[in-house]
Scaffold this active site. Structure first.
Site, PDB file in Angstrom:
ATOM      1  N   ALA A  38       4.571  -3.328   2.566  1.00 52.72           N
ATOM      2  CA  ALA A  38       4.810  -3.030   1.147  1.00 52.72           C
ATOM      3  C   ALA A  38       4.833  -4.304   0.306  1.00 52.72           C
ATOM      4  CB  ALA A  38       6.126  -2.273   0.987  1.00 52.72           C
ATOM      5  N   GLU A  39       5.546  -5.323   0.771  1.00 51.69           N
ATOM      6  CA  GLU A  39       5.610  -6.565  -0.008  1.00 51.69           C
ATOM      7  C   GLU A  39       4.257  -7.249  -0.049  1.00 51.69           C
ATOM      8  OE1 GLU A  39       8.290 -10.463  -0.920  1.00 51.69           O
ATOM      9  OE2 GLU A  39       9.101  -8.873   0.342  1.00 51.69           O
ATOM     10  N   SER A  40       3.483  -7.138   0.994  1.00 52.53           N
ATOM     11  CA  SER A  40       2.159  -7.757   1.012  1.00 52.53           C
ATOM     12  C   SER A  40       1.239  -7.147  -0.045  1.00 52.53           C
ATOM     13  CB  SER A  40       1.530  -7.621   2.398  1.00 52.53           C
ATOM     14  OG  SER A  40       2.285  -8.323   3.355  1.00 52.53           O
ATOM     15  N   SER A  43       2.668  -7.831  -3.649  1.00 48.79           N
ATOM     16  CA  SER A  43       2.523  -9.234  -4.052  1.00 48.79           C
ATOM     17  C   SER A  43       1.075  -9.576  -4.401  1.00 48.79           C
ATOM     18  CB  SER A  43       3.020 -10.167  -2.946  1.00 48.79           C
ATOM     19  OG  SER A  43       4.409 -10.045  -2.789  1.00 48.79           O
TER      20      SER A  43
END
Length: 132
Positions: A38-40, A43
């Site tokens: 999710a953060e990848s 971002s």
């Protein structure tokens, strides 16, 4: 992690990741692996929004894990909730191969001024400094 990007646009970033190799001791997809995915994608979406004048730095992530997955791949889709000059937030949905939602996450990134004044060079892609 084995993350593979499928679609990369400022309005939508899609990536997939294998479950194998990203499990916890019970054989289920690890919740931390879902957060990494999710953060990848979030971002990358924030970076594309801020480019070339700003870089994205993740500052807040939360995730709700709806069900476990034991095999196959999971696919994450990041879509913007808010895209401002100083911050951007994204909703990220993660689904299994069957299309059923596995996790819902939200990521907020600060958008900081780019080093070099927004020269159009992405961090880590420019020439290496000369050895001295």
């Amino acid at each position: 992690m084995g993350i593979e990007y499928v679609e990369v646009r400022p309005e939508r970033v899609v990536a997939r990741m294998p479950v194998a190799g990203n499990t916890q001791p019970y054989g289920l997809l690890h919740g931390g692996a879902s957060c990494v995915l999710a953060e990848s994608v979030g971002s990358v979406a924030a970076m594309l929004h801020g480019y070339p004048d700003r870089i994205a730095v993740g500052v807040d992530i939360n995730a709700t894990h709806h069900r476990g997955v034991r095999e196959g791949h999971v696919t994450a889709v990041a879509t913007p909730l808010h895209r401002g000059r100083g911050a951007a937030s994204y909703e990220i949905t993660i689904t299994g191969d069957d299309g059923v939602r596995v996790c819902t996450a939200r990521l907020t990134c600060f958008l900081r001024p780019a080093p070099g004044g927004g020269d159009g060079v992405l961090p880590g892609t420019g020439p290496s400094p000369a050895a001295g």
